[in-house]
Design a protein around this motif. Structure first.
Motif, short mmCIF file in Angstrom:
data_model
loop_
_atom_site.label_atom_id
_atom_site.label_comp_id
_atom_site.label_asym_id
_atom_site.label_seq_id
_atom_site.Cartn_x
_atom_site.Cartn_y
_atom_site.Cartn_z
N TYR A 145 0.88 -1.25 -0.06
CA TYR A 145 -0.01 -0.05 -0.21
C TYR A 145 0.92 1.25 0.13
CZ TYR A 145 0.79 0.09 5.16
OH TYR A 145 1.25 -0.09 6.30
N ASP A 146 0.47 2.26 -0.34
CA ASP A 146 1.08 3.50 -0.71
C ASP A 146 1.57 4.19 0.73
OD1 ASP A 146 1.03 2.75 -3.33
OD2 ASP A 146 0.32 4.71 -3.84
N ILE A 147 2.68 4.80 0.76
CA ILE A 147 3.31 5.29 1.98
C ILE A 147 2.26 6.56 2.48
CG2 ILE A 147 4.71 7.09 0.82
CD1 ILE A 147 6.73 6.62 3.09
N ASP A 148 1.85 7.21 1.51
CA ASP A 148 0.80 8.44 1.92
C ASP A 148 -0.70 8.30 2.20
OD1 ASP A 148 0.45 7.92 -0.51
OD2 ASP A 148 0.52 10.13 -1.37
N LEU A 149 -1.05 6.72 1.87
CA LEU A 149 -2.44 6.59 2.15
C LEU A 149 -3.27 7.68 1.26
CD1 LEU A 149 -1.03 5.16 4.58
CD2 LEU A 149 -3.21 5.05 5.83
N ALA A 150 -2.87 7.74 0.20
CA ALA A 150 -3.58 8.90 -0.74
C ALA A 150 -4.91 8.23 -1.41
CB ALA A 150 -2.82 9.36 -1.65
N ASN A 151 -6.08 8.78 -1.79
CA ASN A 151 -6.97 8.60 -2.76
C ASN A 151 -6.14 8.50 -4.12
OD1 ASN A 151 -9.58 8.24 -1.17
ND2 ASN A 151 -8.77 9.91 -0.22
N ILE A 152 -6.37 7.55 -4.89
CA ILE A 152 -5.45 7.28 -6.19
C ILE A 152 -6.55 6.96 -7.26
CG2 ILE A 152 -3.88 6.12 -7.48
CD1 ILE A 152 -2.64 5.53 -4.62
N THR A 240 -4.61 13.84 -0.99
CA THR A 240 -4.32 13.25 0.34
C THR A 240 -5.55 12.63 1.11
OG1 THR A 240 -4.79 15.72 0.95
CG2 THR A 240 -2.57 15.09 0.36
N SER A 241 -5.20 11.80 2.12
CA SER A 241 -6.10 11.02 2.83
C SER A 241 -6.91 12.22 3.56
CB SER A 241 -5.75 10.10 3.72
OG SER A 241 -4.59 10.89 4.49
N ARG A 242 -8.32 11.97 3.47
CA ARG A 242 -9.65 12.79 4.10
C ARG A 242 -9.61 12.78 5.57
NH1 ARG A 242 -12.91 14.19 -0.58
NH2 ARG A 242 -14.89 13.71 0.94
N LYS A 245 -7.24 10.16 10.83
CA LYS A 245 -6.22 8.95 11.39
C LYS A 245 -5.28 8.71 10.38
CE LYS A 245 -6.63 4.09 12.86
NZ LYS A 245 -7.57 3.02 13.25
N ASN A 246 -5.96 8.43 8.83
CA ASN A 246 -5.08 8.09 7.88
C ASN A 246 -3.94 9.13 7.58
OD1 ASN A 246 -6.25 5.74 7.48
ND2 ASN A 246 -7.60 6.26 5.82
N PHE A 247 -4.26 10.49 7.77
CA PHE A 247 -3.51 11.68 7.37
C PHE A 247 -2.28 11.33 8.44
CE2 PHE A 247 -1.97 15.77 7.99
CZ PHE A 247 -1.46 16.08 6.64
N SER A 248 -2.65 11.22 9.64
CA SER A 248 -1.58 11.01 11.06
C SER A 248 -0.51 9.98 10.57
CB SER A 248 -2.24 11.14 12.09
OG SER A 248 -2.93 10.12 12.24
N THR A 249 -1.25 8.76 10.25
CA THR A 249 -0.47 7.71 9.81
C THR A 249 0.39 7.86 8.62
OG1 THR A 249 -2.29 6.31 10.59
CG2 THR A 249 -0.66 5.22 9.04
N ALA A 250 0.01 8.69 7.75
CA ALA A 250 0.78 8.77 6.32
C ALA A 250 1.97 9.73 6.80
CB ALA A 250 -0.28 9.56 5.71
N VAL A 251 1.54 10.76 7.83
CA VAL A 251 2.62 11.54 8.14
C VAL A 251 3.98 10.58 8.84
CG1 VAL A 251 3.43 13.37 9.83
CG2 VAL A 251 1.48 13.63 8.47
N TYR A 252 3.49 9.83 9.94
CA TYR A 252 4.26 8.70 10.43
C TYR A 252 5.19 7.89 9.48
CZ TYR A 252 5.93 4.65 12.96
OH TYR A 252 6.81 3.67 13.34
N ASN A 253 4.59 7.61 8.53
CA ASN A 253 5.02 6.65 7.48
C ASN A 253 6.11 7.50 6.81
OD1 ASN A 253 3.46 4.48 8.07
ND2 ASN A 253 1.92 4.89 6.41
N VAL A 254 6.04 8.56 6.32
CA VAL A 254 6.72 9.49 5.43
C VAL A 254 8.17 9.83 6.38
CG1 VAL A 254 6.89 11.57 4.19
CG2 VAL A 254 5.11 10.19 3.87
N PHE A 255 7.78 10.48 7.52
CA PHE A 255 8.71 11.05 8.15
C PHE A 255 9.56 10.36 9.45
CE2 PHE A 255 6.12 14.67 6.61
CZ PHE A 255 7.34 15.38 6.01
N ILE A 256 9.12 9.29 9.74
CA ILE A 256 9.43 8.27 10.71
C ILE A 256 9.76 7.01 10.39
CG2 ILE A 256 9.25 7.42 13.17
CD1 ILE A 256 7.62 9.80 13.73
N MET A 257 8.65 6.18 10.00
CA MET A 257 8.92 4.66 9.91
C MET A 257 9.93 4.58 8.64
SD MET A 257 6.21 1.81 8.10
CE MET A 257 6.69 2.48 6.58
N ARG A 258 9.94 5.18 7.32
CA ARG A 258 10.87 4.74 6.34
C ARG A 258 12.35 5.24 6.80
NH1 ARG A 258 10.14 8.98 1.45
NH2 ARG A 258 10.15 10.82 2.28
N TYR A 259 12.57 6.31 7.61
CA TYR A 259 13.81 6.47 8.01
C TYR A 259 14.46 5.53 9.09
CZ TYR A 259 13.46 10.88 5.40
OH TYR A 259 13.30 11.70 4.73
#
Length: 290
Positions: A145-152, A240-242, A245-259
């Motif tokens: 699944y995509d790191i930003d949990l976007a609508n695609i 972007t996720s609406r 919860k999904n928006f905060s998870t996306a922020v965590y994925n992008v700025f914490i988890m992947r690093y």
């Protein structure tokens, strides 16, 4: 024992209004294929492998194949590079597992932006991030699944590809790898071995074959695995996720988890990768009482 997954065909509609799209699919977070959304685009008539070779042939492109992820390569790190013209020739000549992943249209080939627009479907799309994806016949994109949990919105061109989707609610059955956005790479989602991966028997997902000019809507955080049935390419645009919860998870994925994951790869190497794969199995079987 190899069997088929419990997959429902994704609903297809010829056209759709903005109001119906938001009410019936975005609000319910349900996928749909829109068959005639882009027939008024120049891209609908123009975009094929020959045209891409003509307009972008001199571009050097990053290529990825189907090899399992290891500590040697990051998830988005290419395995090799090639001129676009050479890659298109390879697609036409032979079956190849080389794919192009996240190719930024506006940055690399600005002229292509004249061939499409952003549909008025009630979503605010990120205008600087239309991405192209190419693949040879038989090449696969692993389940993720995509790191930003976007609508695609995923527009397909030239050929046919199979798309298997799972909603986030099915994550517990998919052998998600911890600290990552992927399912265990040992799973063949087209012909799963239920003796080895018993939790998959409980999963419920969707499937469709996309053809030239069709548009797939993938809701926030949906798992997806693609198989190019023929050589072809697609373009994705995202919103972007609406939900909070999904928006905060996306922020965590992008700025914490992947690093964190990249750091652990450097420190632990292949041991870290092996640990994560083993943990995916143990955690899934424990949660599902296998």
């Amino acid at each position: 024992m190899c069997m088929k997954l419990n997959l429902e065909q994704i609903q297809k509609v010829k056209t759709i209004t903005k109001e119906d799209f938001l009410r019936e699919y975005v609000a319910l977070q349900k996928p749909v294929v829109i068959e005639q959304l882009i027939e008024d685009w120049p891209a609908y008539q123009k975009w094929n492998l020959k045209y891409i070779k003509e307009i972008a042939g001199n571009e050097t492109v990053p290529l990825y194949d189907d090899r399992p992820l290891t500590s040697k390569f990051k998830v988005n790190e290419p395995h090799t590079t090639m001129k676009m013209s050479e890659y298109i020739d390879l697609l036409r000549k032979d079956a190849t597992h080389y794919r192009i992943f996240l190719y930024n249209v506006l940055k690399k080939v600005p002229a292509l932006q004249e061939d499409f627009n952003f549909p008025d479907l009630g979503l605010k799309f990120m205008k600087k991030m239309p991405m192209l994806f190419f693949g040879g016949g038989g090449s696969k994109v692993l389940m993720h699944y995509d790191i930003d949990l976007a609508n695609i919105l995923h527009f397909h061109f030239h050929g046919e590809k199979r798309c298997i989707l799972f909603p986030p609610s099915e994550t517990r059955y998919l052998y998600k790898v911890p600290h990552a956005l992927i399912a265990h790479q040992g799973i063949n989602f087209e012909h799963p071995d239920f003796d080895k991966w018993p939790a998959l028997k409980r999963s419920k997902g969707y499937v469709t074959n996309l053809k030239h000019g069709e548009t797939l809507y993938m809701p926030e955080g949906y798992w997806h695995q693609m198989t190019y049935l023929t050589p072809g390419f697609s373009m994705s645009i995202r919103s972007t996720s609406r939900g909070v919860k999904n928006f905060s998870t996306a922020v965590y994925n992008v700025f914490i988890m992947r690093y964190f994951d990249n750091l652990m790869r450097k420190i632990g190497g292949q041991k870290w990768m092996d640990y994560k794969n083993e943990k995916a199995i143990l955690r899934t079987h424990k949660e599902n009482e296998f």
